[in-house]
Motif scaffolding. Structure first.
Motif, PDB file in Angstrom:
ATOM      1  N   HIS A  19       0.829  -1.202   0.000  1.00 48.56           N
ATOM      2  CA  HIS A  19       0.000   0.000   0.000  1.00 48.56           C
ATOM      3  C   HIS A  19       0.868   1.258   0.000  1.00 48.56           C
ATOM      4  O   HIS A  19       0.627   2.197  -0.762  1.00 48.56           O
ATOM      5  N   MET A 160      -8.287   6.198  -3.632  1.00 51.78           N
ATOM      6  CA  MET A 160      -8.459   4.941  -4.362  1.00 51.78           C
ATOM      7  C   MET A 160      -7.695   4.973  -5.677  1.00 51.78           C
ATOM      8  O   MET A 160      -7.097   3.972  -6.095  1.00 51.78           O
ATOM      9  N   GLN A 164      -4.362   2.489  -6.740  1.00 50.44           N
ATOM     10  CA  GLN A 164      -4.439   1.635  -7.919  1.00 50.44           C
ATOM     11  C   GLN A 164      -3.359   1.941  -8.953  1.00 50.44           C
ATOM     12  O   GLN A 164      -3.231   1.235  -9.959  1.00 50.44           O
ATOM     13  N   GLN A 165      -2.563   2.970  -8.698  1.00 51.93           N
ATOM     14  CA  GLN A 165      -1.504   3.308  -9.644  1.00 51.93           C
ATOM     15  C   GLN A 165      -0.414   2.249  -9.623  1.00 51.93           C
ATOM     16  O   GLN A 165      -0.174   1.602  -8.596  1.00 51.93           O
TER      17      GLN A 165
END
Length: 459
Positions: A19, A160, A164-165
């Motif tokens: 993360h 978000m 997600q990158q």
């Protein structure tokens, strides 16, 4: 205008590294890391970036918010004012952090509270304190094995998208020359003797004497943190990195020690560590070293002295009669060392807030000595340079009144071109100079080794 927070479930990970890899290049990226899955004891990871504001304190004790000078009686008062400016409507939640301050409070912030002295030199070019005001966070609960994004609806969409990158490729890290100590053995011995003279004269009972090790480096501090985390996972770890005029600055902390925890109901806990032995290479040796620590009168006496100091500090802001010691000199074992750990608890007095508690007990007595103010004065006289973040605190203060902070031991500090580590230990009347000098090295030997490049390992 008050912003309404929402709590949205996110993918759970056994550790927070994946993360955070998506966020670490964002402005003000912070990770408070429980060390899972390898480290026992930690429950939550807290990640965030893009703070609303950043408050820094310079070496003169002047407070700045986003480049503008703030005039407050103390840096803690300025931090409280910044926290009060964050107007969030928080849903009912057991999560520890729903928005607020995340950052560090350097050891030398104590100079704004007590007459410490001006003998030592500031050589590490970081702010004395740096705290960001965050209106969102990703929180991982390893007990429930769940992850949550806490944010306003608009901010949640940003978060978000960030998560997600594609992950940026991790760059290398290497030292350009080996770590060098600020003191040689003879220099440490002279300071050890000075401490013994002060103890015999009645100035103090105990002094925590530390030494600094430094090396030039190049590369990615996140890579360095990953090496340190692998070498010594701990429940109160943390990573913070940001850009400055001198280059990238950062905090890479692998602390095993909680400083102060305060819950919304006002319950307070601190967990001082005093007493250390290395882990053994085989079970029989490991058991022998643990038994040696638990039966050591010297180590237990050091621990009890700090417990008494912390009982006094907590008593300044706790309800009368609420301060207790539910654990005294308990054995806790980590990847590389055994420690004696005590627990002191209390209940925050009416009208007092978590930052009042932090100011009342700062810096932690386990890394100063006793009595605290005189110990800090002797440390300033004997240690050649100031401690920077080392022996300060990392952590958070939540808008609802939650706070959790560590003691920043086992902590590397980078200030653009050099990376620094400190090792120290408590000295009492019956301390042995050779044993104490060895302990300063034993506590960080695994960190020094983890950061040493392959080139220098082969030399």
């Amino acid at each position: 205008m008050t912003a309404r927070l929402e709590i949205t479930q996110a993918p759970y990970r056994e550790d927070p590294l994946g993360h955070f890899a998506a966020l670490r290049h964002r402005p003000g990226a912070v990770l408070l890391d429980s060390g899972r899955p390898a480290a026992p004891g930690g429950r939550y990871d807290i990640l965030s970036c893009d703070p609303v504001s950043v408050l820094t304190v310079d070496e003169q004790g002047v407070t700045w918010v986003d480049g503008k000078r703030w005039e407050y009686e103390t840096p803690f008062a300025a931090q409280q004012a910044l926290l009060d400016a964050l107007e969030l409507e928080c849903p009912a939640s057991e999560l520890p952090f729903l928005g607020g301050l995340i950052g560090y409070w350097g050891y030398d912030l104590g100079r704004s509270l007590e007459p410490v002295g001006e003998s030592s030199t500031q050589l590490v070019a970081l702010p004395v304190s740096r705290t960001g005001l965050y209106d969102w966070a990703l929180v991982q609960d390893h007990q429930l094995r769940e992850s949550w994004v806490v944010a306003t609806r608009d901010r949640r969409e940003q978060v978000m998208a960030w998560l997600q990158q594609p992950r940026a490729r991790t760059a290398g890290f290497e030292l350009l020359s080996p770590f060098a100590g600020e003191l040689d053995r003879a220099g440490y011995a002279r300071r050890f003797t000075a401490v013994q003279d002060y103890i015999r004269a009645g100035d103090c009972y105990q002094i925590n004497l530390a030494q600094r090790f430094s090396a030039p480096y190049r590369g990615d501090l996140w890579t360095a943190y990953l090496r340190l985390r692998q070498a010594t996972p701990t429940p109160f770890a943390g990573f913070m990195g940001w850009s400055a005029d001198s280059g990238e600055q950062g905090i890479l902390s692998l602390s095993p020690e909680r400083f102060l925890q305060c819950r919304t109901d006002g319950h307070i806990e601190t967990r001082p560590i005093k007493g250390t032995r290395p882990r053994g290479t085989i079970p029989a040796e490991d058991l022998r070293l643990a038994s040696e620590l638990t039966s050591s009168l010297k180590d237990r006496a050091e621990n009890v002295m700090i417990v008494d100091l912390l009982r006094n500090d907590l008593g300044r802001v706790c309800r009368p009669g609420s301060v207790r010691v539910p654990q005294l000199c308990g054995l806790e074992s980590y990847a590389n060392v055994h420690h004696l750990v005590s627990v002191v608890s209390g209940k925050l007095a009416q009208g007092k807030r978590p930052l009042d508690l932090l100011a009342a007990a700062f810096p932690g007595g386990s890394i100063t000595g006793a009595p605290k103010v005189r110990a800090m004065q002797i440390i300033d006289e004997l240690e050649p340079s100031r401690r920077s973040v080392y022996c300060g605190s990392l952590g958070f203060v939540d808008v609802r009144g939650n706070m959790d902070t560590s003691i920043a031991i086992r902590t590397a500090v980078a200030d653009g071109k050099r990376i620094h580590l400190w090792g120290g230990g408590g000295l009492v009347a019956d301390s042995d100079v050779e044993a104490e000098y060895a302990e300063t090295l034993d506590k960080i030997r695994h960190l020094l080794a983890a950061l040493t490049s392959e080139k220098h390992e082969q030399e």
